[in-house]
Scaffold this motif. Structure first.
Motif, PDB file in Angstrom:
ATOM      1  N   ARG A  58      -3.107  -7.878  31.006  1.00 58.85           N
ATOM      2  CA  ARG A  58      -2.717  -8.026  29.603  1.00 58.85           C
ATOM      3  C   ARG A  58      -3.556  -7.129  28.689  1.00 58.85           C
ATOM      4  O   ARG A  58      -3.072  -6.642  27.669  1.00 58.85           O
ATOM      5  CB  ARG A  58      -2.866  -9.481  29.169  1.00 58.85           C
ATOM      6  CG  ARG A  58      -1.742 -10.375  29.692  1.00 58.85           C
ATOM      7  CD  ARG A  58      -2.107 -11.819  29.497  1.00 58.85           C
ATOM      8  NE  ARG A  58      -1.033 -12.731  29.887  1.00 58.85           N
ATOM      9  CZ  ARG A  58      -0.305 -13.429  29.009  1.00 58.85           C
ATOM     10  NH1 ARG A  58      -0.520 -13.315  27.716  1.00 58.85           N
ATOM     11  NH2 ARG A  58       0.639 -14.230  29.427  1.00 58.85           N
ATOM     12  N   GLY A  62      -2.189  -4.163  26.168  1.00 57.44           N
ATOM     13  CA  GLY A  62      -2.426  -4.317  24.729  1.00 57.44           C
ATOM     14  C   GLY A  62      -2.013  -5.682  24.213  1.00 57.44           C
ATOM     15  O   GLY A  62      -1.996  -5.923  23.012  1.00 57.44           O
ATOM     16  N   ASN A  63      -1.692  -6.580  25.139  1.00 52.98           N
ATOM     17  CA  ASN A  63      -1.299  -7.934  24.758  1.00 52.98           C
ATOM     18  C   ASN A  63      -2.543  -8.764  24.423  1.00 52.98           C
ATOM     19  O   ASN A  63      -2.505  -9.630  23.550  1.00 52.98           O
ATOM     20  CB  ASN A  63      -0.496  -8.543  25.919  1.00 52.98           C
ATOM     21  CG  ASN A  63      -0.054  -9.969  25.670  1.00 52.98           C
ATOM     22  OD1 ASN A  63      -0.359 -10.858  26.445  1.00 52.98           O
ATOM     23  ND2 ASN A  63       0.660 -10.198  24.570  1.00 52.98           N
ATOM     24  N   TYR A  64      -3.642  -8.500  25.116  1.00 53.41           N
ATOM     25  CA  TYR A  64      -4.936  -9.085  24.771  1.00 53.41           C
ATOM     26  C   TYR A  64      -5.813  -7.972  24.217  1.00 53.41           C
ATOM     27  O   TYR A  64      -5.761  -6.849  24.690  1.00 53.41           O
ATOM     28  CB  TYR A  64      -5.624  -9.682  26.008  1.00 53.41           C
ATOM     29  CG  TYR A  64      -5.112 -11.017  26.469  1.00 53.41           C
ATOM     30  CD1 TYR A  64      -4.107 -11.690  25.779  1.00 53.41           C
ATOM     31  CD2 TYR A  64      -5.645 -11.618  27.603  1.00 53.41           C
ATOM     32  CE1 TYR A  64      -3.645 -12.923  26.215  1.00 53.41           C
ATOM     33  CE2 TYR A  64      -5.193 -12.853  28.049  1.00 53.41           C
ATOM     34  CZ  TYR A  64      -4.183 -13.503  27.357  1.00 53.41           C
ATOM     35  OH  TYR A  64      -3.737 -14.715  27.797  1.00 53.41           O
ATOM     36  N   LEU A  65      -6.613  -8.332  23.224  1.00 48.13           N
ATOM     37  CA  LEU A  65      -7.487  -7.369  22.576  1.00 48.13           C
ATOM     38  C   LEU A  65      -8.814  -7.285  23.342  1.00 48.13           C
ATOM     39  O   LEU A  65      -9.503  -8.286  23.503  1.00 48.13           O
ATOM     40  CB  LEU A  65      -7.747  -7.893  21.161  1.00 48.13           C
ATOM     41  CG  LEU A  65      -7.955  -6.936  20.013  1.00 48.13           C
ATOM     42  CD1 LEU A  65      -6.795  -5.969  19.872  1.00 48.13           C
ATOM     43  CD2 LEU A  65      -8.150  -7.736  18.736  1.00 48.13           C
ATOM     44  N   PRO A  83      -0.959  -0.544  16.155  1.00 51.74           N
ATOM     45  CA  PRO A  83       0.224  -1.184  16.743  1.00 51.74           C
ATOM     46  C   PRO A  83       1.340  -0.198  17.074  1.00 51.74           C
ATOM     47  O   PRO A  83       1.923  -0.249  18.150  1.00 51.74           O
ATOM     48  CB  PRO A  83       0.669  -2.169  15.662  1.00 51.74           C
ATOM     49  CG  PRO A  83      -0.581  -2.528  14.943  1.00 51.74           C
ATOM     50  CD  PRO A  83      -1.441  -1.294  14.970  1.00 51.74           C
ATOM     51  N   ILE A  86       0.749   1.690  20.242  1.00 49.16           N
ATOM     52  CA  ILE A  86       0.960   0.870  21.444  1.00 49.16           C
ATOM     53  C   ILE A  86       2.456   0.669  21.682  1.00 49.16           C
ATOM     54  O   ILE A  86       2.927   0.717  22.816  1.00 49.16           O
ATOM     55  CB  ILE A  86       0.226  -0.484  21.308  1.00 49.16           C
ATOM     56  CG1 ILE A  86      -1.286  -0.225  21.214  1.00 49.16           C
ATOM     57  CG2 ILE A  86       0.539  -1.392  22.502  1.00 49.16           C
ATOM     58  CD1 ILE A  86      -2.124  -1.473  21.062  1.00 49.16           C
ATOM     59  N   LEU A  87       3.213   0.497  20.600  1.00 50.37           N
ATOM     60  CA  LEU A  87       4.667   0.337  20.752  1.00 50.37           C
ATOM     61  C   LEU A  87       5.278   1.586  21.381  1.00 50.37           C
ATOM     62  O   LEU A  87       6.127   1.500  22.262  1.00 50.37           O
ATOM     63  CB  LEU A  87       5.317   0.064  19.386  1.00 50.37           C
ATOM     64  CG  LEU A  87       5.003  -1.306  18.783  1.00 50.37           C
ATOM     65  CD1 LEU A  87       5.418  -1.356  17.317  1.00 50.37           C
ATOM     66  CD2 LEU A  87       5.714  -2.409  19.560  1.00 50.37           C
ATOM     67  N   ARG A  90       4.387   1.694  25.064  1.00 49.78           N
ATOM     68  CA  ARG A  90       5.195   0.777  25.864  1.00 49.78           C
ATOM     69  C   ARG A  90       6.625   1.274  26.019  1.00 49.78           C
ATOM     70  O   ARG A  90       7.275   1.029  27.022  1.00 49.78           O
ATOM     71  CB  ARG A  90       5.229  -0.596  25.192  1.00 49.78           C
ATOM     72  CG  ARG A  90       3.909  -1.324  25.257  1.00 49.78           C
ATOM     73  CD  ARG A  90       4.039  -2.612  24.503  1.00 49.78           C
ATOM     74  NE  ARG A  90       2.825  -3.403  24.537  1.00 49.78           N
ATOM     75  CZ  ARG A  90       2.721  -4.596  23.964  1.00 49.78           C
ATOM     76  NH1 ARG A  90       3.772  -5.097  23.307  1.00 49.78           N
ATOM     77  NH2 ARG A  90       1.605  -5.270  24.020  1.00 49.78           N
TER      78      ARG A  90
ATOM     79  N   ARG B 219       5.490  -5.919  14.575  1.00 45.13           N
ATOM     80  CA  ARG B 219       4.149  -6.153  14.041  1.00 45.13           C
ATOM     81  C   ARG B 219       4.131  -7.431  13.241  1.00 45.13           C
ATOM     82  O   ARG B 219       5.161  -7.864  12.730  1.00 45.13           O
ATOM     83  CB  ARG B 219       3.750  -5.010  13.110  1.00 45.13           C
ATOM     84  CG  ARG B 219       3.522  -3.716  13.804  1.00 45.13           C
ATOM     85  CD  ARG B 219       3.493  -2.598  12.785  1.00 45.13           C
ATOM     86  NE  ARG B 219       2.520  -2.879  11.733  1.00 45.13           N
ATOM     87  CZ  ARG B 219       2.443  -2.187  10.601  1.00 45.13           C
ATOM     88  NH1 ARG B 219       3.282  -1.210  10.376  1.00 45.13           N
ATOM     89  NH2 ARG B 219       1.536  -2.495   9.703  1.00 45.13           N
ATOM     90  N   LEU B 233      -0.147  -6.098  16.485  1.00 42.59           N
ATOM     91  CA  LEU B 233       1.050  -6.135  17.303  1.00 42.59           C
ATOM     92  C   LEU B 233       1.487  -7.597  17.450  1.00 42.59           C
ATOM     93  O   LEU B 233       0.655  -8.453  17.730  1.00 42.59           O
ATOM     94  CB  LEU B 233       0.636  -5.585  18.661  1.00 42.59           C
ATOM     95  CG  LEU B 233       1.613  -4.885  19.552  1.00 42.59           C
ATOM     96  CD1 LEU B 233       2.221  -3.690  18.842  1.00 42.59           C
ATOM     97  CD2 LEU B 233       0.854  -4.406  20.805  1.00 42.59           C
ATOM     98  N   ASP B 235       3.011  -9.535  19.705  1.00 36.60           N
ATOM     99  CA  ASP B 235       2.666 -10.337  20.892  1.00 36.60           C
ATOM    100  C   ASP B 235       1.160 -10.490  21.040  1.00 36.60           C
ATOM    101  O   ASP B 235       0.680 -11.509  21.516  1.00 36.60           O
ATOM    102  CB  ASP B 235       3.321  -9.771  22.164  1.00 36.60           C
ATOM    103  CG  ASP B 235       2.892  -8.376  22.498  1.00 36.60           C
ATOM    104  OD1 ASP B 235       2.046  -8.191  23.354  1.00 36.60           O
ATOM    105  OD2 ASP B 235       3.432  -7.428  21.884  1.00 36.60           O
ATOM    106  N   GLN B 236       0.403  -9.489  20.577  1.00 34.23           N
ATOM    107  CA  GLN B 236      -1.052  -9.621  20.661  1.00 34.23           C
ATOM    108  C   GLN B 236      -1.549 -10.714  19.709  1.00 34.23           C
ATOM    109  O   GLN B 236      -2.368 -11.556  20.081  1.00 34.23           O
ATOM    110  CB  GLN B 236      -1.727  -8.270  20.357  1.00 34.23           C
ATOM    111  CG  GLN B 236      -3.237  -8.288  20.519  1.00 34.23           C
ATOM    112  CD  GLN B 236      -3.926  -8.419  19.194  1.00 34.23           C
ATOM    113  OE1 GLN B 236      -3.755  -7.586  18.309  1.00 34.23           O
ATOM    114  NE2 GLN B 236      -4.707  -9.479  19.007  1.00 34.23           N
ATOM    115  N   ASP B 240      -3.113 -13.680  21.638  1.00 35.94           N
ATOM    116  CA  ASP B 240      -4.573 -13.583  21.608  1.00 35.94           C
ATOM    117  C   ASP B 240      -5.046 -13.580  20.149  1.00 35.94           C
ATOM    118  O   ASP B 240      -5.660 -12.616  19.684  1.00 35.94           O
ATOM    119  CB  ASP B 240      -5.008 -12.285  22.336  1.00 35.94           C
ATOM    120  CG  ASP B 240      -6.519 -12.172  22.506  1.00 35.94           C
ATOM    121  OD1 ASP B 240      -7.222 -13.186  22.332  1.00 35.94           O
ATOM    122  OD2 ASP B 240      -6.993 -11.059  22.803  1.00 35.94           O
ATOM    123  N   GLN B 242      -7.072 -13.937  16.826  1.00 38.34           N
ATOM    124  CA  GLN B 242      -8.517 -13.786  16.611  1.00 38.34           C
ATOM    125  C   GLN B 242      -9.036 -14.692  15.497  1.00 38.34           C
ATOM    126  O   GLN B 242     -10.158 -15.131  15.535  1.00 38.34           O
ATOM    127  CB  GLN B 242      -8.824 -12.312  16.235  1.00 38.34           C
ATOM    128  CG  GLN B 242      -8.266 -11.302  17.215  1.00 38.34           C
ATOM    129  CD  GLN B 242      -8.954 -11.369  18.566  1.00 38.34           C
ATOM    130  OE1 GLN B 242     -10.179 -11.329  18.662  1.00 38.34           O
ATOM    131  NE2 GLN B 242      -8.171 -11.507  19.623  1.00 38.34           N
TER     132      GLN B 242
END
Lengths: 233, 256
Positions: A58, A62-65, A83, A86-87, A90, B219, B233, B235-236, B240, B242
């Motif tokens: 993940r 990029g799903n988890y930072l 973002p 990353i898009l 993907r 986003r 993002l 899904d982030q 996840d 923060q």
């Protein structure tokens, strides 16, 4: 890209979760994670359940930072990217076959599979033809193609997810248990898809509990327990 | 790439109370951004400031216009802004009746927006209206019915058709699926997603429904007390989170 250059490279990556609503407990889950995967190479992540295999995957997606370190996919450092970068990554570079299919209700299976192609502006007929070919190879009966996969069985959803993940020839692919809940025939098809992807130069990181599958398609194993704080031997 | 919309330091106060504060972000062509937060978090205030319905106390909303490139819409003249809101912008209200003329036929509701940008040929207008009814899945036999005779879901789809018929580049949506049955919501979401893709639209969607943003938005911005507490993002942010408030929001969703 040069043959010995890494397509996916992690340098000293760490990850922790801070639970603000549970006394701000900080749970370190990964530390000092480093790995390199070259084009055409398939690397298996191993380690006990809870060691952080999916977490690592993940983080790459990029799903988890990531808390620190570099997560390089091609030229992009996912740990620091915007973002929209990353898009784009993907859409164009990095595919991901997760264990769960998440789709908009009502969209027909054929379009769900063709979507990654349509998203990069592929010709609609060509995209649907590619999707049909994959669904056929994965033995999804044609009468189901016009239906939404939301009502399919677990195994069928998993195969639709795989078809979608292989619709585009991504240079980098993440696979989370791609052969789980598949029968022998479909498992064989998935392994062939992975071999074909390697053949055209895709860099692959995968989680395989299926030992035979892992030994057949993976070139190396990385035990993520080495990156788990408090778990390293 | 030039951002389609550049929001810089938007601030709106209601007397001493903060509506929204210090909001800045760029939206690029084809991007869909969700804004989530509880009631009173300032998300609708922000949306209305961006869409020109409310005048912000500070900040800029710079839109990349077709003719003149990036222009601050806060300081542009009222007629210019009105023209923009009829052509390149669209606004989908939570309550369809706020965005429709209830005493005018379905076809008339769509045609009116076309006439506002200069279409005059009755046959063409009717043809386009019928085409759009089909695209939002309303039977063309209903073209002469008034929206008062439509169900809530149909009214919402008609409002979307009225907004999109002029080919806008940026759509503001305020709780577009609020108040609709779950099955009707799914249909609307699927429709919106298809239209966003086909037309290459950019959109800003205000909602309190995290499932809606997960399916529609690339986003996400999370607001609390008028401030943006987290952005990233979609899904982030959802998988996840923060910030303490986002964690609370995500963990409060009932699992089905």
């Amino acid at each position: 890209m040069e043959k010995d250059e890494a397509m996916i490279e992690l340098i000293n990556v760490s990850k922790s979760f801070t639970l603000h609503n549970q006394g701000s407990a900080v749970i370190p889950v990964m530390k000092g994670a480093s790995l390199r995967v070259k084009p055409g190479e398939c690397v298996a992540l191993t380690g006990a359940s809870g060691a952080g295999k999916s977490t690592l995957m993940r983080v790459i997606y990029g799903n988890y930072l990531a808390a620190s370190g570099q997560v390089l996919v091609g030229e992009l450092d996912v740990a620091r990217a915007e973002p929209r970068e990353i898009l784009t990554l993907r859409r164009e570079t990095l595919g991901y076959v997760s264990q769960f299919l998440r789709v908009v209700p009502r969209v027909p299976t054929l379009e769900v599979v063709a979507e990654p192609l349509l998203a990069v502006g592929a010709d609609k007929q060509a995209a649907l033809a590619k999707a049909s070919g994959l669904l056929r190879r994965l033995n999804i009966p044609e009468r189901l193609w016009t239906l939404s996969p939301t009502t399919f069985s677990g195994g069928e959803q998993q195969r639709v997810n795989i078809a979608r993940g292989f619709a585009r020839d991504y240079p980098a692919i993440l696979l989370d248990e791609p052969t789980a809940s598949l029968d022998a025939r479909n498992r064989e098809t998935v392994l062939s898809l992975i071999e074909e992807a390697k053949g055209r130069g895709a860099a692959i990181v995968g989680i395989f509990h299926d030992v035979e599958a892992r030994e057949r398609v993976c070139d190396r194993e990385i035990n993520v327990s080495e990156f788990t704080p408090g778990m390293a031997a | 790439m030039t951002p389609l919309l550049q929001v810089k330091g938007i601030e709106k106060r209601y007397g001493a109370r903060i509506g929204c504060m210090d909001v800045s972000f760029y939206l690029y062509p084809g991007e869909v951004m969700g804004i989530v937060g509880e009631s009173g978090s300032g998300k609708s205030t922000l949306l209305n400031c961006m869409a020109g319905h409310l005048e912000p106390d500070a900040g800029q909303v710079i839109f990349d216009t077709r003719a003149d490139g990036p222009v601050d819409t806060v300081t542009m003249s009222e007629p210019e802004r009105r023209m923009l809101s009829r052509t390149d912008w669209a606004f989908v209200h939570q309550h369809a009746r706020d965005g429709l003329r209830m005493s005018v036929s379905a076809g008339g509701n769509i045609g009116e927006r076309l006439m506002a940008v200069g279409d005059r040929h009755y046959g063409d207008i009717r043809h386009k209206a019928i085409d759009w009814l089909g695209r939002v899945e309303i039977d063309e036999a209903r073209v002469d019915d008034r929206p008062t005779a439509f169900s809530g879901g149909m009214q919402q789809r008609l409002q979307i058709a009225r907004n999109l018929v002029t080919g806008p580049r940026l759509v503001f949506m305020d709780e577009p699926t609020g108040g609709l049955d779950v099955s009707v919501q799914a249909r609307l979401l699927d429709l919106l997603r298809g239209l966003v893709r086909e037309m290459g639209l950019s959109a800003i969607i205000v909602t309190h429904d995290l499932a809606v943003v997960r399916l529609l938005a690339d986003r996400l911005m999370v607001m609390k007390g008028g401030h943006v507490v987290e952005a990233g993002l979609t899904d982030q942010v959802l998988d996840d989170p923060q910030h303490a408030y986002t964690q609370l929001l995500v963990s409060s969703v009932l699992q089905v």
